[in-house]
Write a protein that holds these residues in place. Sequence first.
Motif, PDB file in Angstrom:
ATOM      1  N   GLY A 171       0.911  -1.239   0.044  1.00 48.83           N
ATOM      2  CA  GLY A 171       0.069   0.184   0.000  1.00 48.83           C
ATOM      3  C   GLY A 171       0.789   1.218  -0.143  1.00 48.83           C
ATOM      4  N   ILE A 213       1.771   2.150  -3.403  1.00 46.84           N
ATOM      5  CA  ILE A 213       0.740   2.708  -4.327  1.00 46.84           C
ATOM      6  C   ILE A 213       0.527   4.049  -3.834  1.00 46.84           C
ATOM      7  N   ILE A 226      -6.690   7.366  -0.847  1.00 45.93           N
ATOM      8  CA  ILE A 226      -6.929   6.371  -1.582  1.00 45.93           C
ATOM      9  C   ILE A 226      -7.892   5.097  -1.354  1.00 45.93           C
ATOM     10  N   THR A 227      -8.350   4.540  -2.486  1.00 41.31           N
ATOM     11  CA  THR A 227      -9.289   3.568  -2.227  1.00 41.31           C
ATOM     12  C   THR A 227      -8.798   2.389  -3.081  1.00 41.31           C
ATOM     13  N   TYR A 228      -8.350   1.556  -2.316  1.00 36.72           N
ATOM     14  CA  TYR A 228      -7.723   0.011  -2.808  1.00 36.72           C
ATOM     15  C   TYR A 228      -8.661  -0.644  -3.185  1.00 36.72           C
ATOM     16  N   SER A 283      -7.828  -3.910  -5.981  1.00 31.77           N
ATOM     17  CA  SER A 283      -7.551  -5.001  -6.317  1.00 31.77           C
ATOM     18  C   SER A 283      -5.882  -5.140  -5.933  1.00 31.77           C
ATOM     19  N   ALA A 284      -5.236  -6.302  -6.074  1.00 33.61           N
ATOM     20  CA  ALA A 284      -3.935  -6.465  -5.574  1.00 33.61           C
ATOM     21  C   ALA A 284      -2.969  -6.448  -6.900  1.00 33.61           C
ATOM     22  N   CYS A 319      -0.232   4.795 -13.533  1.00 41.22           N
ATOM     23  CA  CYS A 319      -1.012   5.626 -12.844  1.00 41.22           C
ATOM     24  C   CYS A 319      -1.106   6.855 -13.744  1.00 41.22           C
ATOM     25  N   LEU A 347      -6.581  -1.073  -9.767  1.00 46.55           N
ATOM     26  CA  LEU A 347      -6.089  -1.472  -8.802  1.00 46.55           C
ATOM     27  C   LEU A 347      -6.359  -0.681  -7.437  1.00 46.55           C
ATOM     28  N   ALA A 348      -6.511   0.866  -7.968  1.00 47.56           N
ATOM     29  CA  ALA A 348      -6.874   1.688  -6.985  1.00 47.56           C
ATOM     30  C   ALA A 348      -7.004   3.082  -7.427  1.00 47.56           C
TER      31      ALA A 348
END
Length: 120
Positions: A42, A45, A69-71, A73-74, A83, A109-110
Amino acid sequence: MTEQIDFNILTRIKPERINDTTAICIMELADIHINRQGILHGGAIATIFDNTCSEATANERRSTISLNITYLSAGYLGDVVTCTATLERKTRRMAFVNAKLVNQDNQTLATAVSIFRLFS
């Protein structure tokens, strides 16, 4: 005196500015980006979001006020993540940026929203 190392080299982030309101950063996930569970950390990210959102404010002197941040998926070792950040609004003292992180399969992913303080 300690030699200064470029942060993007250290984190292996490759920044590109598309125009004065859009920026892209690319990162191929290596061991340094992966946590103990075997997925994208994280903090890595957050780092690519902060770098990319900052680039989207163009040549302004700035400081991050907020990064949400909204997570979703991995990411995994060997993935190539991209990005994309877009400057949504700019005032004399503030910049508001939205961003999205996707993998090579275009899976999100985010997402992030960032606010910057601008200095003249």
